[in-house]
Design an enzyme around this catalytic site. Structure first.
Site, mmCIF file in Angstrom:
data_model
loop_
_atom_site.group_PDB
_atom_site.id
_atom_site.type_symbol
_atom_site.label_atom_id
_atom_site.label_comp_id
_atom_site.label_asym_id
_atom_site.label_seq_id
_atom_site.Cartn_x
_atom_site.Cartn_y
_atom_site.Cartn_z
ATOM 1 N N ASP A 10 0.792 -1.247 0.000
ATOM 2 C CA ASP A 10 0.000 0.000 0.000
ATOM 3 C C ASP A 10 0.823 1.295 0.000
ATOM 4 O OD1 ASP A 10 -1.938 -1.950 0.253
ATOM 5 O OD2 ASP A 10 -2.810 -1.199 2.115
ATOM 6 N N LYS A 108 -7.077 -4.992 -2.972
ATOM 7 C CA LYS A 108 -7.838 -5.517 -1.824
ATOM 8 C C LYS A 108 -8.746 -4.432 -1.272
ATOM 9 C CE LYS A 108 -4.014 -4.396 1.242
ATOM 10 N NZ LYS A 108 -4.717 -3.349 2.009
ATOM 11 N N CYS A 153 -1.966 -2.692 7.690
ATOM 12 C CA CYS A 153 -1.870 -3.648 6.580
ATOM 13 C C CYS A 153 -0.587 -4.473 6.600
ATOM 14 C CB CYS A 153 -2.072 -2.921 5.262
ATOM 15 S SG CYS A 153 -3.794 -2.361 5.102
HETATM 16 C C1 VGL Z 1 -4.603 0.711 5.715
HETATM 17 C C2 VGL Z 1 -6.176 1.632 7.086
HETATM 18 C C3 VGL Z 1 -7.143 1.500 6.094
HETATM 19 C C4 VGL Z 1 -3.175 0.292 5.532
HETATM 20 C C5 VGL Z 1 -5.562 0.557 4.721
HETATM 21 O O1 VGL Z 1 -2.709 0.209 4.366
HETATM 22 O O2 VGL Z 1 -2.491 0.047 6.562
HETATM 23 N N1 VGL Z 1 -4.920 1.235 6.889
HETATM 24 N N2 VGL Z 1 -6.819 0.963 4.924
#
Ligand code: VGL
Ligand code: ZN
Length: 201
Positions: A10, A108, A153
């Protein structure tokens, strides 16, 4: 390291300074991650990829504020600011992240009713993303993880991977955390307990 995959979690605009759910220092890890990519048998990127009506967004729960926790059928869920909406600039990878070496990009969080922190399973800990099958078919047994955010994540991905039997290393120097109410300490403890190797912290 032919049997080792680098999993980059991410590294997207919304998790970097200026983004909707900015992780402090999120952009600082990009050059180090790029520099690692050449050393691995596979490079896999994950991309948080939510529809606008996603149930993890506080804006879809009247009266609720970001960072409040609600009960979902699959357990507690932190409510987030709208982030990584499919097709938005915020959902794009950081412009300096080198995406060229990536063998696979796994998206995702695209089902409206369920969040997905982990690269392996959605937050019900049951619905698979398909990554485990991909890694197994390619004979990739060791994983090195880096990215955002350490305590969400990255943590969920690393613990799931360890439970699935992978040899997992998290490069803490190439991760950054959100750190909500002690979530970073809890994540570090949880990863250690699961047998994840923590390096560069
Ligand atoms: C994430 C919160 C919401 C992350 C993704 O990548 O850690 N955190 N969505
Ligand atoms: Zn998300």
């Amino acid at each position: 390291m032919k049997d080792t995959a680098l999993i980059v979690i991410d590294v997207q605009n919304d998790f970097c300074p200026g983004g909707a759910l900015a992780v402090p220092g999120g952009d600082e890890i990009v050059p180090g991650i790029n520099a690692l990519m050449a050393d691995f048998g596979a490079v896999i990127l994950t991309q948080d990829w939510h529809p606008a009506d996603h149930s993890s967004f506080a804006s879809n729960h009247p009266g609720k504020q970001p960072f409040e926790v609600i009960e979902m059928p699959y357990g507690p869920q932190v409510l987030w600011p709208d982030h990584c909406v499919q097709g938005s600039i915020g959902a794009d990878f950081h412009p300096d992240l080198d995406t060229t070496p990536a063998d696979l990009i796994i998206r995702k969080g695209f089902r409206p009713g369920i969040d997905s922190y982990s690269a392996f399973f959605e937050n019900d800990h049951t619905t698979p993303t398909g990554l485990h099958g991909y890694l197994q078919e390619r004979g990739l047994k060791r994983l090195v993880m880096a990215g955002l955010a350490t305590d969400f994540c990255v943590n969920f991905s690393a613990v799931d991977a360890a439970k699935l039997g992978y040899d997992v290393t998290v490069r803490l120097d190439l991760c950054r955390a959100i750190d909500l109410d002690g979530s970073l300490d809890a994540a570090l403890e949880g990863m250690r307990e699961a047998g994840v190797r923590l390096e560069g912290g």
